[in-house]
Design a protein around this motif. Structure first.
Motif, PDB file in Angstrom:
ATOM      1  N   ALA A  35       2.629 -73.386  20.382  1.00 48.04           N
ATOM      2  CA  ALA A  35       2.711 -74.853  20.300  1.00 48.04           C
ATOM      3  C   ALA A  35       4.107 -75.363  20.653  1.00 48.04           C
ATOM      4  CB  ALA A  35       2.330 -75.307  18.892  1.00 48.04           C
ATOM      5  N   GLY A  36       4.950 -74.496  21.213  1.00 45.31           N
ATOM      6  CA  GLY A  36       6.303 -74.907  21.554  1.00 45.31           C
ATOM      7  C   GLY A  36       7.188 -75.115  20.328  1.00 45.31           C
ATOM      8  N   CYS A  37       6.821 -74.535  19.220  1.00 43.40           N
ATOM      9  CA  CYS A  37       7.553 -74.682  17.951  1.00 43.40           C
ATOM     10  C   CYS A  37       8.785 -73.777  17.973  1.00 43.40           C
ATOM     11  CB  CYS A  37       6.644 -74.296  16.785  1.00 43.40           C
ATOM     12  SG  CYS A  37       7.421 -74.374  15.172  1.00 43.40           S
ATOM     13  N   ARG A  42       9.154 -65.238  11.039  1.00 40.53           N
ATOM     14  CA  ARG A  42       7.892 -65.588  11.692  1.00 40.53           C
ATOM     15  C   ARG A  42       7.931 -67.041  12.151  1.00 40.53           C
ATOM     16  NH1 ARG A  42       2.359 -65.006   8.468  1.00 40.53           N
ATOM     17  NH2 ARG A  42       3.045 -67.001   7.655  1.00 40.53           N
ATOM     18  N   LEU A  43       7.481 -67.244  13.380  1.00 37.09           N
ATOM     19  CA  LEU A  43       7.389 -68.590  13.936  1.00 37.09           C
ATOM     20  C   LEU A  43       6.372 -69.387  13.132  1.00 37.09           C
ATOM     21  CD1 LEU A  43       8.633 -70.079  16.384  1.00 37.09           C
ATOM     22  CD2 LEU A  43       6.651 -69.337  17.714  1.00 37.09           C
ATOM     23  N   GLU A  85       5.813 -65.542  24.246  1.00 33.12           N
ATOM     24  CA  GLU A  85       6.442 -66.210  23.126  1.00 33.12           C
ATOM     25  C   GLU A  85       6.546 -65.212  21.975  1.00 33.12           C
ATOM     26  OE1 GLU A  85       5.549 -70.351  21.080  1.00 33.12           O
ATOM     27  OE2 GLU A  85       4.119 -68.811  20.383  1.00 33.12           O
ATOM     28  N   GLU A  86       7.781 -64.843  21.628  1.00 36.87           N
ATOM     29  CA  GLU A  86       7.975 -63.994  20.458  1.00 36.87           C
ATOM     30  C   GLU A  86       7.668 -64.834  19.232  1.00 36.87           C
ATOM     31  OE1 GLU A  86      11.171 -60.751  19.824  1.00 36.87           O
ATOM     32  OE2 GLU A  86      11.983 -62.614  18.969  1.00 36.87           O
ATOM     33  N   ASN A  87       6.821 -64.288  18.319  1.00 37.13           N
ATOM     34  CA  ASN A  87       6.405 -65.091  17.176  1.00 37.13           C
ATOM     35  C   ASN A  87       6.598 -64.412  15.828  1.00 37.13           C
ATOM     36  OD1 ASN A  87       3.879 -63.558  16.602  1.00 37.13           O
ATOM     37  ND2 ASN A  87       3.290 -64.358  18.609  1.00 37.13           N
TER      38      ASN A  87
END
Length: 170
Positions: A33-35, A27-28, A156-158
C-alpha cells in the motif's frame, strides 16, 4: 565424524539456527500500500534439527503481539534445495512454501502465495554473522521477507527479524 556430517551438499545450511534465540522483529504496518510505517516488537525462537539435520523446525513466539508460528524446513537431497513452510497459529494452516539454497553465505528462497487474496511472489533472505562452530555462541542472523505484486519486477520488504543467540542455549 559420521558420514552425514561430512556431506557438504547444503543439508547442513541451517545448522546455525539450532538453539534458542531472542528476536527483534520489524514489520511494515501495511503491505502493498506504499506504507512507510514500521512496527517493532520482540519475540523468541527455538529451533531443533530433525532426522539428522535434513529437516528442522522452529517455534516462534511473539508474546507482545499475542502471536505464534512454526517454520518447518526440509532439504531435497536430489535438487540440493530447501523448502520452507510456515504455520500461522491463528489459522493453523500450512502456508505455501518458498524454495532455495545458500550460496556465498546468503540464503535466498522464493515462492508464490496470496496476501489478503492478492497473488504475490515471496522472497526470503537469510544472512548469518559468525556461523563457524567456534563462534556459534556469538551468532547473530538476519531474515527478511519481501513481496512482489507485479510478478517480480519490484519488491517491497515487509518484515525483518534479527536473531541473537541466548548464551548457553545453542
Amino acid at each position: 565424524m559420521n558420514a552425514i556430517a561430512m556431506i557438504e551438499d547444503g543439508r547442513r545450511d541451517f545448522d546455525f539456527l539450532h538453539g534458542e534465540w531472542t528476536v527483534a522483529h520489524r514489520r511494515l504496518k501495511r503491505r502493498g500500500a506504499g506504507c512507510g510505517d514500521w512496527e517493532n516488537f520482540s519475540g523468541t525462537t527455538v529451533c531443533r534439527a530433525l532426522m539428522g539435520g535434513i529437516c528442522n523446525v522452529d517455534e516462534n513466539h511473539m508474546t507482545e503481539r499475542g502471536h505464534a508460528g512454526v517454520a518447518f524446513r526440509a532439504f531435497d537431497v536430489a535438487r540440493r534445495t530447501w523448502s520452507i513452510y510456515w504455520v500461522n497459529a491463528m489459522e493453523g494452516l500450512v502456508g505455501e512454501p518458498v524454495h532455495g539454497r545458500f550460496e556465498d553465505g546468503i540464503g535466498r528462497f522464493y515462492g508464490d502465495d496470496l496476501d489478503d487474496g492478492r497473488p504475490v511472489k515471496v522472497a526470503f533472505v537469510w544472512l548469518v554473522e559468525n556461523p563457524e562452530p567456534a563462534h556459534l555462541s556469538q551468532a547473530v542472523c538476519h531474515w527478511s521477507q519481501a513481496f512482489s505484486y507485479d510478478h517480480g519486477r519490484t519488491w517491497e520488504e515487509n518484515w525483518t527479524m534479527t536473531f541473537t543467540r541466548i548464551p548457553g542455549r545453542g
